[in-house]
Motif scaffolding. Structure first.
Motif, PDB file in Angstrom:
ATOM      1  N   GLU A  64       0.915  -1.315  -0.104  1.00  8.34           N
ATOM      2  CA  GLU A  64       0.185   0.032  -0.078  1.00  8.34           C
ATOM      3  C   GLU A  64       0.782   1.223   0.078  1.00  8.34           C
ATOM      4  O   GLU A  64       0.687   1.911  -0.416  1.00  8.34           O
ATOM      5  CB  GLU A  64      -1.207   0.231   1.074  1.00  8.34           C
ATOM      6  CG  GLU A  64      -1.439   1.511   1.465  1.00  8.34           C
ATOM      7  CD  GLU A  64      -2.474   1.243   2.273  1.00  8.34           C
ATOM      8  OE1 GLU A  64      -3.721   2.154   3.123  1.00  8.34           O
ATOM      9  OE2 GLU A  64      -2.342   0.564   3.589  1.00  8.34           O
ATOM     10  N   GLU A  65       1.940   0.677   0.606  1.00  7.96           N
ATOM     11  CA  GLU A  65       2.766   2.136   1.054  1.00  7.96           C
ATOM     12  C   GLU A  65       3.697   3.002  -0.301  1.00  7.96           C
ATOM     13  O   GLU A  65       3.777   3.813  -0.413  1.00  7.96           O
ATOM     14  CB  GLU A  65       3.385   2.886   2.656  1.00  7.96           C
ATOM     15  CG  GLU A  65       2.554   2.774   3.844  1.00  7.96           C
ATOM     16  CD  GLU A  65       3.538   2.274   5.119  1.00  7.96           C
ATOM     17  OE1 GLU A  65       4.402   1.793   4.579  1.00  7.96           O
ATOM     18  OE2 GLU A  65       2.820   2.757   5.651  1.00  7.96           O
ATOM     19  N   THR A  66       4.148   1.682  -1.048  1.00 11.90           N
ATOM     20  CA  THR A  66       4.445   1.796  -2.215  1.00 11.90           C
ATOM     21  C   THR A  66       3.626   2.267  -3.269  1.00 11.90           C
ATOM     22  O   THR A  66       4.205   3.621  -4.019  1.00 11.90           O
ATOM     23  CB  THR A  66       5.214   0.567  -2.585  1.00 11.90           C
ATOM     24  OG1 THR A  66       6.133  -0.026  -1.283  1.00 11.90           O
ATOM     25  CG2 THR A  66       6.047   0.814  -3.909  1.00 11.90           C
ATOM     26  N   LEU A  67       2.391   1.792  -2.671  1.00 10.70           N
ATOM     27  CA  LEU A  67       1.502   2.597  -4.203  1.00 10.70           C
ATOM     28  C   LEU A  67       0.858   3.367  -3.769  1.00 10.70           C
ATOM     29  O   LEU A  67       0.729   4.701  -4.870  1.00 10.70           O
ATOM     30  CB  LEU A  67       0.279   1.548  -4.430  1.00 10.70           C
ATOM     31  CG  LEU A  67       0.952  -0.088  -5.431  1.00 10.70           C
ATOM     32  CD1 LEU A  67      -0.776  -0.477  -4.812  1.00 10.70           C
ATOM     33  CD2 LEU A  67       1.299   0.697  -7.081  1.00 10.70           C
ATOM     34  N   TYR A  68       0.483   4.595  -2.709  1.00  6.86           N
ATOM     35  CA  TYR A  68      -0.024   5.382  -2.177  1.00  6.86           C
ATOM     36  C   TYR A  68       0.164   6.152  -1.144  1.00  6.86           C
ATOM     37  O   TYR A  68       1.075   5.386   0.011  1.00  6.86           O
ATOM     38  CB  TYR A  68      -1.861   4.519  -1.824  1.00  6.86           C
ATOM     39  CG  TYR A  68      -2.000   6.025  -1.428  1.00  6.86           C
ATOM     40  CD1 TYR A  68      -2.785   6.748  -2.131  1.00  6.86           C
ATOM     41  CD2 TYR A  68      -2.159   6.136  -0.162  1.00  6.86           C
ATOM     42  CE1 TYR A  68      -4.283   7.522  -2.145  1.00  6.86           C
ATOM     43  CE2 TYR A  68      -3.531   7.111   0.195  1.00  6.86           C
ATOM     44  CZ  TYR A  68      -4.659   7.846  -0.592  1.00  6.86           C
ATOM     45  OH  TYR A  68      -5.468   8.646  -0.143  1.00  6.86           O
TER      46      TYR A  68
END
Length: 165
Positions: free
Chosen positions: A75-79
């Motif tokens: 999630e934190e890589t995408l957003y």
């Protein structure tokens, strides 16, 4: 309608549209993935809160923790999850969805096909995004079923009243 003063040809518009649509489709895929991750995380949190403090369930707690960490990393890589105000994008690095959105926005301006550089950046971002989406698919197809098997093997009650501490 095209600007009659512009020299853009119909194939230029088609190339621009295809480029922007491919970016929009990938952004939709990212946002669907983020929603799924958050739904699963909420379910894991709820299960974790209801688990009795029995030693035999420690392995299950550990599995949940590792799974949540893996999902959070995707999630934190995408957003960028830390944005809360309009100034936060200045304080925290932009993530893949923002980078792709910016490339899409630039390519949508004017009456021109996407530049070679825009296509190269989109393709690079697609590679990075697809790697994260593949990690999520692996979590869905392997790790979540393994967690469910572990829950069944440990005979954890799914429905119950949470005891007061």
């Amino acid at each position: 309608m095209p600007d009659p003063r512009a020299s853009a040809r119909p194939e230029d518009f088609a190339a621009q549209f295809a480029f922007v649509k491919s970016c929009a489709d990938k952004l939709s895929e990212i946002h669907t993935t983020i929603e799924q991750i958050r739904q699963v995380r909420d379910q894991l949190k709820s299960l974790e809160e209801r688990l009795p403090k029995e030693e035999r369930l420690q392995v299950l707690r550990d599995t949940i923790k590792v799974l949540k960490e893996a999902m959070t990393k995707v999630e934190e890589t995408l957003y960028q999850t830390k944005n809360r105000s309009s100034q936060d994008p200045l304080n925290f690095p932009v993530r893949l969805n923002d980078q792709l959105g910016h490339v899409m926005e630039i390519a949508a301006q004017g009456d021109f096909p996407p530049t070679t550089q825009a296509v190269a950046v989109r393709d690079l971002l697609f590679e990075r995004i697809d790697a994260q989406l593949e990690r999520w698919r692996a979590i869905q197809t392997n790790r979540l079923p393994n967690l469910n098997r572990q829950i069944r093997q440990l005979e954890v009650d799914i429905i119950g009243v949470k005891a007061k501490n």
